[in-house]
Design a protein around this motif. Structure first.
Motif, mmCIF file in Angstrom:
data_model
loop_
_atom_site.group_PDB
_atom_site.id
_atom_site.type_symbol
_atom_site.label_atom_id
_atom_site.label_comp_id
_atom_site.label_asym_id
_atom_site.label_seq_id
_atom_site.Cartn_x
_atom_site.Cartn_y
_atom_site.Cartn_z
ATOM 1 N N LYS A 87 0.866 -1.302 -0.244
ATOM 2 C CA LYS A 87 0.009 -0.070 0.064
ATOM 3 C C LYS A 87 0.762 1.448 0.057
ATOM 4 C CE LYS A 87 -4.029 -1.820 2.829
ATOM 5 N NZ LYS A 87 -4.755 -1.726 4.161
ATOM 6 N N GLU A 88 1.668 1.051 0.842
ATOM 7 C CA GLU A 88 2.750 2.432 0.886
ATOM 8 C C GLU A 88 3.449 2.554 -0.327
ATOM 9 O OE1 GLU A 88 6.692 4.100 3.466
ATOM 10 O OE2 GLU A 88 5.843 1.909 3.527
ATOM 11 N N TYR A 148 3.236 5.903 -3.117
ATOM 12 C CA TYR A 148 4.206 6.713 -3.603
ATOM 13 C C TYR A 148 4.028 6.887 -5.341
ATOM 14 C CZ TYR A 148 6.247 6.296 1.015
ATOM 15 O OH TYR A 148 6.481 6.326 2.454
ATOM 16 N N GLY A 149 3.659 5.377 -5.798
ATOM 17 C CA GLY A 149 3.760 5.643 -7.447
ATOM 18 C C GLY A 149 4.870 5.649 -7.952
ATOM 19 N N SER A 168 5.432 -4.848 -10.670
ATOM 20 C CA SER A 168 6.319 -5.773 -11.035
ATOM 21 C C SER A 168 7.445 -5.556 -10.013
ATOM 22 C CB SER A 168 6.654 -5.755 -12.657
ATOM 23 O OG SER A 168 7.728 -6.769 -12.449
ATOM 24 N N GLU A 169 7.777 -4.161 -10.021
ATOM 25 C CA GLU A 169 9.126 -3.984 -8.973
ATOM 26 C C GLU A 169 8.700 -4.137 -7.688
ATOM 27 O OE1 GLU A 169 11.486 -0.407 -11.642
ATOM 28 O OE2 GLU A 169 9.507 -0.005 -10.810
ATOM 29 N N ILE A 170 7.485 -3.885 -7.278
ATOM 30 C CA ILE A 170 7.056 -4.066 -5.914
ATOM 31 C C ILE A 170 7.006 -5.409 -5.607
ATOM 32 C CG2 ILE A 170 5.146 -3.778 -4.383
ATOM 33 C CD1 ILE A 170 4.309 -0.966 -5.750
ATOM 34 N N ALA A 171 6.354 -6.152 -6.545
ATOM 35 C CA ALA A 171 6.477 -7.540 -6.199
ATOM 36 C C ALA A 171 7.907 -8.262 -6.032
ATOM 37 C CB ALA A 171 5.609 -8.159 -7.397
ATOM 38 N N PHE A 172 8.645 -7.740 -6.962
ATOM 39 C CA PHE A 172 10.210 -8.360 -6.816
ATOM 40 C C PHE A 172 10.964 -8.027 -5.602
ATOM 41 C CE2 PHE A 172 14.802 -7.510 -7.351
ATOM 42 C CZ PHE A 172 15.201 -8.980 -7.526
ATOM 43 N N ASN A 230 -8.091 -4.691 -5.979
ATOM 44 C CA ASN A 230 -6.844 -5.107 -6.595
ATOM 45 C C ASN A 230 -5.849 -3.725 -6.432
ATOM 46 O OD1 ASN A 230 -7.304 -3.365 -9.095
ATOM 47 N ND2 ASN A 230 -8.548 -5.199 -9.707
ATOM 48 N N PRO A 231 -4.764 -3.928 -6.952
ATOM 49 C CA PRO A 231 -3.649 -2.978 -6.546
ATOM 50 C C PRO A 231 -4.075 -1.526 -7.532
ATOM 51 C CG PRO A 231 -2.505 -4.745 -6.934
ATOM 52 C CD PRO A 231 -4.099 -5.293 -6.984
ATOM 53 N N SER A 232 -4.597 -1.947 -8.895
ATOM 54 C CA SER A 232 -4.937 -0.739 -9.682
ATOM 55 C C SER A 232 -6.315 -0.093 -8.972
ATOM 56 C CB SER A 232 -5.360 -1.229 -11.142
ATOM 57 O OG SER A 232 -4.380 -2.143 -11.451
ATOM 58 N N GLU A 233 -7.346 -0.788 -8.594
ATOM 59 C CA GLU A 233 -8.336 0.015 -7.834
ATOM 60 C C GLU A 233 -7.482 0.807 -6.698
ATOM 61 O OE1 GLU A 233 -11.769 -3.475 -8.684
ATOM 62 O OE2 GLU A 233 -10.626 -3.566 -6.842
ATOM 63 N N PHE A 234 -6.727 0.319 -5.812
ATOM 64 C CA PHE A 234 -6.502 0.831 -4.477
ATOM 65 C C PHE A 234 -5.702 2.007 -5.061
ATOM 66 C CE2 PHE A 234 -2.761 1.637 -1.627
ATOM 67 C CZ PHE A 234 -3.550 1.574 -0.356
ATOM 68 N N ARG A 235 -4.618 2.030 -6.278
ATOM 69 C CA ARG A 235 -3.907 3.241 -6.478
ATOM 70 C C ARG A 235 -4.903 4.711 -7.094
ATOM 71 N NH1 ARG A 235 0.989 1.352 -10.294
ATOM 72 N NH2 ARG A 235 2.605 1.747 -8.523
ATOM 73 N N LYS A 236 -5.960 4.224 -7.291
ATOM 74 C CA LYS A 236 -7.080 5.036 -7.958
ATOM 75 C C LYS A 236 -7.844 5.888 -6.807
ATOM 76 C CE LYS A 236 -7.587 3.072 -12.335
ATOM 77 N NZ LYS A 236 -8.706 2.039 -13.076
#
Length: 186
Positions: free
Chosen positions: A132-133, A137-138, A143-147, A168-174
């Motif tokens: 989430k954090e 930040y965006g 993919s980088e977060i998962a890694f 899902n992560p996309s919904e969360f970002r919005k």
């Protein structure tokens, strides 16, 4: 002398706790998540003032060995996940056993009895808070977060994120309100 402090979850906590001890004329040799090392033992007046000041800031001195061990588990997990100290072959069971010099089955049983959740579930909750954090930040791709957080794939991260948060992560970002929790409340 070592004192164990509950709810230290970040570098700012380290600074604040250090200041509390210094206000009482005690200059810690070392302060890290969950622990303060002192050269000399505080007198009863200093200790009472420290306890009062720490409590007012949301911290607590731990006296019970089981609670100390629980806090060491929590701070180790937080440090590994939030400070980016995971290595490529991380297994929390091995890392915790090695760090705390105790058998993982003992640590797991103790943590579950006291906290009401398993270490594995706690790790998932901490990882999701870190995701989430990073999403807020965006600066990193999913993919980088998962890694960075040791997920086997973006799909695994996304599935675990949705199961835990309902988004899902996309919904969360919005979203405007990112529903993040303080780490000591996870």
């Amino acid at each position: 002398m070592e004192l164990y402090i509950k709810n230290m979850v970040c570098n700012r906590c380290i600074l604040v706790v250090k200041q509390v001890f210094e206000q009482e004329g005690l200059h810690p040799v070392n302060v890290k998540l969950g622990e303060v090392e002192l050269e000399k033992t505080p007198n009863s007046k200093q200790l009472e003032a420290i306890k009062t000041n720490l409590t007012s800031l949301g911290f607590e001195i731990l006296n019970d060995q089981k609670r100390k061990t629980i806090e060491q588990i929590r701070t180790t997990i937080i440090r590994l996940i939030h400070a980016g100290e995971l290595d490529d072959n991380h297994k929390f069971s091995v890392l915790l056993s090695d760090t705390l010099h105790k058998d993982y089955s003992y640590l797991s049983k103790l943590f579950s009895e006291v906290e009401g959740i398993t270490i594995e579930k706690y790790v998932i909750l901490q990882r999701i808070e870190r995701v989430k954090e990073l999403l807020t930040y965006g600066e990193l791709s999913l993919s980088e977060i998962a890694f960075q957080l040791g997920y086997s794939s973006v799909a695994h991260l996304s599935a675990q994120f949705k199961k835990t948060t309902g988004f899902n992560p996309s919904e969360f970002r919005k979203q405007k309100d990112h529903h993040r929790k303080p780490l000591d409340n996870v």
